[in-house]
Motif scaffolding. Structure first.
Motif, PDB file in Angstrom:
ATOM      1  N   LEU A   7       1.003  -0.936   0.129  1.00  0.00           N
ATOM      2  CA  LEU A   7       0.084  -0.029  -0.120  1.00  0.00           C
ATOM      3  C   LEU A   7       0.955   1.311  -0.058  1.00  0.00           C
ATOM      4  CD1 LEU A   7      -2.992   0.840   0.268  1.00  0.00           C
ATOM      5  CD2 LEU A   7      -2.574   0.762   2.659  1.00  0.00           C
ATOM      6  N   ILE A  11       3.101   0.040   3.008  1.00  0.00           N
ATOM      7  CA  ILE A  11       2.759  -0.792   4.101  1.00  0.00           C
ATOM      8  C   ILE A  11       2.364  -2.150   3.313  1.00  0.00           C
ATOM      9  CG2 ILE A  11       0.864  -1.329   5.711  1.00  0.00           C
ATOM     10  CD1 ILE A  11       0.518   1.405   6.090  1.00  0.00           C
ATOM     11  N   THR A  13       0.285  -5.450   2.835  1.00  0.00           N
ATOM     12  CA  THR A  13      -0.828  -5.610   3.226  1.00  0.00           C
ATOM     13  C   THR A  13      -1.849  -6.576   2.034  1.00  0.00           C
ATOM     14  OG1 THR A  13      -3.181  -4.911   4.284  1.00  0.00           O
ATOM     15  CG2 THR A  13      -2.204  -3.591   2.477  1.00  0.00           C
ATOM     16  N   ILE A  18      -7.417  -4.706   3.875  1.00  0.00           N
ATOM     17  CA  ILE A  18      -7.775  -3.337   3.758  1.00  0.00           C
ATOM     18  C   ILE A  18      -9.483  -3.032   3.842  1.00  0.00           C
ATOM     19  CG2 ILE A  18      -8.262  -1.611   1.975  1.00  0.00           C
ATOM     20  CD1 ILE A  18      -5.514  -2.462   0.851  1.00  0.00           C
ATOM     21  N   PHE A  21     -10.119  -3.321   7.361  1.00  0.00           N
ATOM     22  CA  PHE A  21      -9.910  -2.247   8.151  1.00  0.00           C
ATOM     23  C   PHE A  21     -10.934  -1.129   8.027  1.00  0.00           C
ATOM     24  CE2 PHE A  21      -8.298   2.038   7.739  1.00  0.00           C
ATOM     25  CZ  PHE A  21      -7.105   2.266   8.747  1.00  0.00           C
ATOM     26  N   LEU A 172      -1.249  -2.789   8.531  1.00  0.00           N
ATOM     27  CA  LEU A 172      -2.487  -1.992   8.360  1.00  0.00           C
ATOM     28  C   LEU A 172      -3.430  -1.974   9.751  1.00  0.00           C
ATOM     29  CD1 LEU A 172      -3.849  -0.035   6.571  1.00  0.00           C
ATOM     30  CD2 LEU A 172      -5.075  -1.981   5.536  1.00  0.00           C
TER      31      LEU A 172
END
Length: 203
Positions: A7, A11, A13, A18, A21, A172
Protein backbone atom coordinates in the motif's frame (compact mmCIF):
# COMPACT_ATOMS: atom_id res chain seq x y z
CA UNK A 1 -8.28 -11.43 -2.10
CA UNK A 2 -5.77 -12.17 0.66
CA UNK A 3 -2.75 -12.02 -1.65
CA UNK A 4 0.00 -9.68 -0.38
CA UNK A 5 0.30 -6.19 -1.82
CA UNK A 6 2.16 -2.98 -0.99
CA UNK A 7 0.00 0.00 0.00
CA UNK A 8 1.60 3.24 -1.22
CA UNK A 9 4.77 1.20 -1.60
CA UNK A 10 5.23 1.23 2.19
CA UNK A 11 2.71 -0.96 4.03
CA UNK A 12 2.54 -4.63 3.08
CA UNK A 13 -1.05 -5.76 3.37
CA UNK A 14 -3.84 -7.47 1.40
CA UNK A 15 -7.11 -6.40 -0.14
CA UNK A 16 -8.93 -8.44 2.48
CA UNK A 17 -7.16 -6.61 5.29
CA UNK A 18 -7.93 -3.25 3.66
CA UNK A 19 -11.66 -4.02 3.44
CA UNK A 20 -11.67 -5.35 7.01
CA UNK A 21 -9.84 -2.20 8.13
CA UNK A 22 -12.47 0.08 6.55
CA UNK A 23 -15.41 -1.84 8.01
CA UNK A 24 -13.88 -1.90 11.51
CA UNK A 25 -13.19 1.83 11.38
CA UNK A 26 -16.80 2.54 10.40
CA UNK A 27 -17.97 0.24 13.20
CA UNK A 28 -16.15 2.18 15.93
CA UNK A 29 -17.36 5.53 14.60
CA UNK A 30 -20.94 4.23 14.77
CA UNK A 31 -20.32 2.80 18.27
CA UNK A 32 -19.25 6.24 19.47
CA UNK A 33 -22.47 7.66 18.03
CA UNK A 34 -24.44 4.81 19.70
CA UNK A 35 -25.87 3.82 16.32
CA UNK A 36 -27.30 0.26 16.10
CA UNK A 37 -25.89 0.13 12.55
CA UNK A 38 -22.51 -0.43 14.21
CA UNK A 39 -23.41 -4.07 14.79
CA UNK A 40 -23.90 -4.75 11.08
CA UNK A 41 -20.42 -3.42 10.35
CA UNK A 42 -19.10 -5.44 13.29
CA UNK A 43 -20.43 -8.67 11.79
CA UNK A 44 -18.97 -7.96 8.34
CA UNK A 45 -15.60 -6.88 9.69
CA UNK A 46 -15.34 -9.86 12.04
CA UNK A 47 -16.09 -12.33 9.27
CA UNK A 48 -13.31 -10.93 7.08
CA UNK A 49 -10.80 -10.55 9.90
CA UNK A 50 -11.30 -14.22 10.83
CA UNK A 51 -9.65 -15.10 7.52
CA UNK A 52 -6.87 -12.52 7.98
CA UNK A 53 -5.99 -13.82 11.45
CA UNK A 54 -6.14 -17.47 10.36
CA UNK A 55 -3.48 -16.79 7.74
CA UNK A 56 -1.34 -15.07 10.41
CA UNK A 57 -1.75 -17.99 12.87
CA UNK A 58 -3.48 -15.74 15.40
CA UNK A 59 -5.99 -18.44 16.27
CA UNK A 60 -7.24 -16.78 19.43
CA UNK A 61 -8.06 -13.64 17.48
CA UNK A 62 -9.57 -15.72 14.69
CA UNK A 63 -11.91 -17.50 17.12
CA UNK A 64 -12.72 -14.16 18.73
CA UNK A 65 -14.25 -12.96 15.46
CA UNK A 66 -16.92 -15.67 15.59
CA UNK A 67 -17.74 -14.61 19.13
CA UNK A 68 -17.96 -11.02 17.91
CA UNK A 69 -20.51 -12.09 15.31
CA UNK A 70 -22.67 -13.82 17.93
CA UNK A 71 -22.39 -10.94 20.42
CA UNK A 72 -23.13 -8.43 17.66
CA UNK A 73 -26.50 -10.08 17.08
CA UNK A 74 -27.24 -9.92 20.81
CA UNK A 75 -25.85 -6.40 21.08
CA UNK A 76 -28.03 -5.12 18.26
CA UNK A 77 -31.09 -6.47 20.10
CA UNK A 78 -29.95 -4.83 23.37
CA UNK A 79 -29.40 -1.45 21.73
CA UNK A 80 -32.74 -1.56 19.92
CA UNK A 81 -35.07 -3.41 22.31
CA UNK A 82 -33.22 -3.95 25.60
CA UNK A 83 -33.73 -2.24 28.93
CA UNK A 84 -36.70 -2.08 31.27
CA UNK A 85 -38.89 -0.23 28.75
CA UNK A 86 -37.62 -2.32 25.80
CA UNK A 87 -36.63 0.86 23.97
CA UNK A 88 -32.92 0.04 24.08
CA UNK A 89 -30.33 0.10 26.86
CA UNK A 90 -28.80 3.40 27.95
CA UNK A 91 -25.24 4.22 28.94
CA UNK A 92 -24.48 3.16 32.52
CA UNK A 93 -21.52 2.43 34.79
CA UNK A 94 -20.29 -0.86 36.16
CA UNK A 95 -20.96 -1.56 39.82
CA UNK A 96 -18.10 -2.88 42.02
CA UNK A 97 -19.67 -6.32 41.60
CA UNK A 98 -19.68 -5.82 37.85
CA UNK A 99 -15.96 -4.94 37.94
CA UNK A 100 -15.24 -8.11 39.90
CA UNK A 101 -17.22 -10.29 37.50
CA UNK A 102 -15.47 -8.71 34.52
CA UNK A 103 -12.01 -9.28 36.03
CA UNK A 104 -12.82 -12.90 36.88
CA UNK A 105 -14.20 -13.53 33.39
CA UNK A 106 -11.02 -12.06 31.88
CA UNK A 107 -8.80 -14.25 34.08
CA UNK A 108 -10.75 -17.45 33.45
CA UNK A 109 -10.88 -16.73 29.73
CA UNK A 110 -7.13 -16.09 29.62
CA UNK A 111 -6.26 -19.38 31.36
CA UNK A 112 -8.66 -21.42 29.21
CA UNK A 113 -7.66 -19.85 25.88
CA UNK A 114 -3.92 -19.94 26.61
CA UNK A 115 -4.12 -23.61 27.53
CA UNK A 116 -5.98 -24.40 24.34
CA UNK A 117 -3.59 -22.44 22.14
CA UNK A 118 -0.51 -24.07 23.69
CA UNK A 119 -1.88 -27.59 23.36
CA UNK A 120 -3.71 -27.56 20.05
CA UNK A 121 -2.23 -24.85 17.79
CA UNK A 122 1.13 -23.86 16.32
CA UNK A 123 0.91 -20.19 17.37
CA UNK A 124 4.11 -18.59 18.61
CA UNK A 125 2.27 -16.08 20.84
CA UNK A 126 -0.20 -18.14 22.91
CA UNK A 127 -0.15 -16.03 26.08
CA UNK A 128 -0.50 -12.51 24.66
CA UNK A 129 -3.02 -13.79 22.10
CA UNK A 130 -5.04 -15.40 24.90
CA UNK A 131 -4.81 -12.36 27.17
CA UNK A 132 -6.01 -9.97 24.48
CA UNK A 133 -8.66 -12.37 23.22
CA UNK A 134 -10.13 -12.78 26.71
CA UNK A 135 -10.01 -9.03 27.28
CA UNK A 136 -11.74 -8.40 23.98
CA UNK A 137 -14.52 -10.79 24.98
CA UNK A 138 -15.08 -8.77 28.14
CA UNK A 139 -14.90 -5.47 26.26
CA UNK A 140 -17.42 -6.59 23.66
CA UNK A 141 -19.90 -7.74 26.30
CA UNK A 142 -19.58 -4.43 28.15
CA UNK A 143 -20.11 -2.57 24.88
CA UNK A 144 -23.24 -4.60 24.18
CA UNK A 145 -24.62 -3.57 27.57
CA UNK A 146 -23.55 0.07 26.97
CA UNK A 147 -21.31 0.09 30.01
CA UNK A 148 -19.11 3.19 30.01
CA UNK A 149 -16.12 1.14 31.14
CA UNK A 150 -16.00 -0.76 27.86
CA UNK A 151 -13.91 2.15 26.53
CA UNK A 152 -11.37 1.76 29.35
CA UNK A 153 -10.98 -1.90 28.41
CA UNK A 154 -10.60 -1.13 24.72
CA UNK A 155 -7.98 1.57 25.29
CA UNK A 156 -5.75 -0.88 27.16
CA UNK A 157 -6.42 -3.79 24.81
CA UNK A 158 -5.88 -1.76 21.64
CA UNK A 159 -2.54 -0.41 22.86
CA UNK A 160 -1.26 -3.95 23.38
CA UNK A 161 -2.70 -5.14 20.08
CA UNK A 162 -0.57 -2.61 18.20
CA UNK A 163 2.59 -4.40 19.30
CA UNK A 164 1.18 -7.84 18.52
CA UNK A 165 0.12 -6.92 15.00
CA UNK A 166 3.46 -5.27 14.28
CA UNK A 167 5.10 -8.52 15.38
CA UNK A 168 2.85 -10.41 12.94
CA UNK A 169 3.55 -7.95 10.08
CA UNK A 170 -0.09 -6.87 9.98
CA UNK A 171 0.92 -3.25 9.61
CA UNK A 172 -2.41 -1.91 8.39
CA UNK A 173 -4.22 -3.60 11.27
CA UNK A 174 -1.64 -2.17 13.70
CA UNK A 175 -2.43 1.27 12.28
CA UNK A 176 -6.14 0.54 12.68
CA UNK A 177 -5.66 -0.24 16.36
CA UNK A 178 -3.63 2.91 16.86
CA UNK A 179 -6.65 4.77 15.47
CA UNK A 180 -8.87 2.68 17.75
CA UNK A 181 -6.99 3.99 20.79
CA UNK A 182 -7.69 7.58 19.76
CA UNK A 183 -11.31 6.76 18.94
CA UNK A 184 -11.79 4.90 22.23
CA UNK A 185 -10.67 8.02 24.10
CA UNK A 186 -13.19 10.03 22.06
CA UNK A 187 -15.83 7.37 22.73
CA UNK A 188 -15.17 7.52 26.47
CA UNK A 189 -15.57 11.30 26.53
CA UNK A 190 -18.68 11.19 24.33
CA UNK A 191 -20.39 8.50 26.41
CA UNK A 192 -19.53 10.36 29.64
CA UNK A 193 -21.40 13.38 28.28
CA UNK A 194 -24.30 11.15 27.26
CA UNK A 195 -24.44 9.65 30.75
CA UNK A 196 -24.34 13.12 32.33
CA UNK A 197 -27.23 14.24 30.11
CA UNK A 198 -29.22 11.13 31.07
CA UNK A 199 -28.68 11.88 34.76
CA UNK A 200 -29.84 15.48 34.27
CA UNK A 201 -32.93 14.31 32.39
CA UNK A 202 -33.92 11.88 35.16
CA UNK A 203 -33.14 14.19 38.10
Amino acid sequence: MNDPLALFGLIHTSLLEIVSFALALAMVILNIRQSPWAWLFSIASAALYAVVFYDSKLYGDMSLQFFFIAVSLWGSYQWLFGGVSHHGVQVSRLTPKGWLHSALAWLIGFVAIASFLRLFTDTDVPHIDAFLTAGSLVGQLLLSCKKLENWHVWIGIDLLYIGLYLHKNLYLTALLFALFVVMAVIGLRTWKKSLANQNIATS
